[in-house]
Design an enzyme around this catalytic site. Structure first.
Site, mmCIF file in Angstrom:
data_model
loop_
_atom_site.group_PDB
_atom_site.id
_atom_site.type_symbol
_atom_site.label_atom_id
_atom_site.label_comp_id
_atom_site.label_asym_id
_atom_site.label_seq_id
_atom_site.Cartn_x
_atom_site.Cartn_y
_atom_site.Cartn_z
ATOM 1 N N ASP A 69 0.859 -1.168 0.000
ATOM 2 C CA ASP A 69 0.000 0.000 0.000
ATOM 3 C C ASP A 69 0.913 1.242 0.000
ATOM 4 O OD1 ASP A 69 -3.052 0.737 0.986
ATOM 5 O OD2 ASP A 69 -1.609 1.996 1.999
ATOM 6 N N SER A 70 1.249 1.797 1.147
ATOM 7 C CA SER A 70 2.180 2.928 1.177
ATOM 8 C C SER A 70 3.601 2.488 0.796
ATOM 9 C CB SER A 70 2.209 3.550 2.575
ATOM 10 O OG SER A 70 2.845 2.686 3.494
ATOM 11 N N LYS A 91 -1.321 -1.508 -4.539
ATOM 12 C CA LYS A 91 -2.148 -0.329 -4.795
ATOM 13 C C LYS A 91 -1.193 0.798 -5.177
ATOM 14 C CE LYS A 91 -5.307 -1.255 -0.932
ATOM 15 N NZ LYS A 91 -5.730 -0.711 0.383
HETATM 16 P P1 IMP Z 1 2.032 -0.517 3.683
HETATM 17 O O1 IMP Z 1 3.090 -0.569 4.719
HETATM 18 O O2 IMP Z 1 1.248 0.775 3.732
HETATM 19 O O3 IMP Z 1 2.499 -0.832 2.298
HETATM 20 O O4 IMP Z 1 0.955 -1.566 4.090
HETATM 21 C C1 IMP Z 1 1.130 -2.876 3.938
HETATM 22 C C2 IMP Z 1 0.322 -3.640 4.959
HETATM 23 O O5 IMP Z 1 -0.939 -3.019 5.268
HETATM 24 C C3 IMP Z 1 -0.024 -4.972 4.382
HETATM 25 O O6 IMP Z 1 0.916 -5.919 4.781
HETATM 26 C C4 IMP Z 1 -1.398 -5.253 4.937
HETATM 27 O O7 IMP Z 1 -1.260 -5.973 6.151
HETATM 28 C C5 IMP Z 1 -2.008 -3.936 5.230
HETATM 29 N N1 IMP Z 1 -2.955 -3.500 4.180
HETATM 30 C C6 IMP Z 1 -2.818 -2.464 3.322
HETATM 31 N N2 IMP Z 1 -3.885 -2.337 2.514
HETATM 32 C C7 IMP Z 1 -4.720 -3.352 2.863
HETATM 33 C C8 IMP Z 1 -6.013 -3.769 2.370
HETATM 34 O O8 IMP Z 1 -6.624 -3.202 1.434
HETATM 35 N N3 IMP Z 1 -6.560 -4.857 2.985
HETATM 36 C C9 IMP Z 1 -5.932 -5.531 4.003
HETATM 37 N N4 IMP Z 1 -4.736 -5.170 4.472
HETATM 38 C C10 IMP Z 1 -4.131 -4.094 3.917
#
Ligand code: IMP
Ligand code: MG
Length: 182
Positions: free
Chosen positions: A105-106, A133
């Site tokens: 995500d991020s 995403k």
């Molecule tokens: P990031 O650190 O923002 O890239 O987020 C990654 C983590 O957030 C993933 O390992 C997921 O556990 C959680 N996450 C982000 N988006 C979603 C979603 O749409 N559904 C479920 N979990 C998500």
């Protein structure tokens, strides 16, 4: 099976997931055909189903281990702060490591993981991610194997949760925005 009331729509059905995971496993099996000691590091809890399916489709020797990180808790907002809750058991020094993650995500979580594992001197380090995403990225992270790109919606199923719910749905579904935006 009944679709839960807080699900808006199914984004990726079971068959499509299965086909894509088969393709990813074929690619990984080819790329690591000549190495020994491939270690799949699954990120708990979200990647447990993806890792189980991917690993069983690999045609090369491999080991499986897990790592657990702090999650968002009950909200859909990333703090950008990642905490290690449980480490892998295996010593990855000199071994080929493939991080298996449910979704980027991020990018903070994968960025943390890649930096953390890089300090352990693996023979190689790559990432295999089911969902991305791209519209939400804050940190540019390399994804070596990617299942699907999805829009900026909260998804559940196939290991992914919302407040620990809906992990075992066989498909990937978008939640109704009012569920996670309130
Ligand atoms: P990031 O650190 O923002 O890239 O987020 C990654 C983590 O957030 C993933 O390992 C997921 O556990 C959680 N996450 C982000 N988006 C979603 C979603 O749409 N559904 C479920 N979990 C998500
Ligand atoms: Mg995760």
């Amino acid at each position: 099976m009944q679709v839960p009331a807080d699900v808006e729509r199914i984004l990726i059905d079971e068959k499509t997931i299965e086909q894509r995971v088969t393709e990813l496993a074929r690619q990984v099996s080819q790329d690591y055909a000549d190495v020994d000691q491939l270690i799949l590091v699954g990120v708990l809890k979200g990647a447990f189903i993806f890792l189980a399916d991917l690993a069983r489709k690999l045609t090369i020797p491999h080991r499986v281990d897990f790592i657990a990180l702090s999650s968002y808790g009950q909200t859909a907002t990333s703090s950008g702060v990642v905490r290690l809750i449980m480490d892998v058991k295996v010593n990855v020094e000199g071994r080929h490591v493939l991080i298996v993650e449910d979704i980027v995500d991020s990018g903070h979580t994968l960025d943390y993981l890649l930096r953390n594992f890089a300090t352990r001197n693996p023979a190689s380090l790559r990432s295999c991610v089911l969902l991305s995403k791209p519209g939400r990225r804050r940190v540019d992270v390399p994804i070596d194997y990617l299942g699907f790109e999805i829009p900026d919606v909260w998804v559940v199923g196939y290991g992914l949760d919302y407040a620990d719910k809906h992990r075992t749905l066989p498909y990937i579904a978008a939640l109704k925005p009012e569920v996670y935006q309130s």
